[in-house]
Each structure stands twice: as C-alpha cells, then as structure tokens.
Design an enzyme around this catalytic site. Sequence first.
Site, PDB file in Angstrom:
ATOM      1  N   LYS A  26      -4.143   2.377  -0.583  1.00 31.69           N
ATOM      2  CA  LYS A  26      -3.810   1.255  -1.060  1.00 31.69           C
ATOM      3  C   LYS A  26      -2.431   0.993  -0.833  1.00 31.69           C
ATOM      4  CE  LYS A  26      -7.416   1.423  -4.487  1.00 31.69           C
ATOM      5  NZ  LYS A  26      -8.160   2.234  -5.641  1.00 31.69           N
ATOM      6  N   HIS A  49      -3.417   0.775  -7.725  1.00 30.75           N
ATOM      7  CA  HIS A  49      -2.202   0.072  -6.998  1.00 30.75           C
ATOM      8  C   HIS A  49      -0.998   0.457  -7.993  1.00 30.75           C
ATOM      9  CE1 HIS A  49      -5.434  -2.016  -4.543  1.00 30.75           C
ATOM     10  NE2 HIS A  49      -4.484  -2.050  -3.744  1.00 30.75           N
ATOM     11  N   SER A  85      -5.880  -6.318  -4.583  1.00 32.06           N
ATOM     12  CA  SER A  85      -5.488  -5.388  -5.595  1.00 32.06           C
ATOM     13  C   SER A  85      -6.374  -6.277  -6.894  1.00 32.06           C
ATOM     14  CB  SER A  85      -4.167  -5.187  -5.898  1.00 32.06           C
ATOM     15  OG  SER A  85      -4.011  -4.650  -7.105  1.00 32.06           O
TER      16      SER A  85
END
Length: 122
Positions: A19, A49, A90
Amino acid sequence: MGSPLDSVPDVDIDAGTFKYILIKVHHSPEGGPETSKFIVRGYAWAEYHANIYEKVVPPIEKTGLDCECVGGGRIKHSPDSKSIKVYGYSQGYGLADHAKSVEILKKKYPDYESITFSNDGY
C-alpha cells in the site's frame, strides 16, 4: 536559503507489492507565501494506508511543516526488472492522483524502464 520542504525526501518506498499514500506537505511561513510539494510513501509492513500516515507524518510535522493525505493505492515495485506499477485506491483516503505519483517516482528512478499507473484494481 532552501525551503524546509527540501529536507523531506520525495519518495520512500519498499520493494514488492504494498500500500502507498500520496501526501501533500505544506510550508506556511508567517508573513510569507505558502509552498507545498507532494511525496510518495509506501511500505510492505503497512496493513492499512493509515498505518503509513501515522508513522510518516509526526516526524515531518515536528519540523514545522503540515501534512495532508490526498489519497492512496498500491504499488508493485520490481527493482530487478526496473519497473513500478501504481494502481488501486485507499478505502480510507480515496483514490490518489496516480499520474502525479508516477511523475514523482520517475524523478526518483530515472533509470527504470517502466513506471506506469492504472486506476483499476484495489
């Protein structure tokens, strides 16, 4: 004299698939114009995230700069094949401007053969 923004590296990412977030860093000197830049941060250890933001931002803000996460996604970074693919989004921060992220990554990795993005995937 350089801007305090110069002390913040534009890119810090791991190898592999992970991520990432795109952060806007602001410098607002009293009586002066605001300046800002975007930075890319991505790590394999981050489950969410927000984990990246929570770790990256406090040391930057201690220098008097302000940070704002403007989106996230995923990165597949293959140093051996000199390629990076930016994709996805995200759930917490939304879709990052992957084109901007790729532009920043290309400055950091000018010798890479392929740095691309797609807005598909998660």
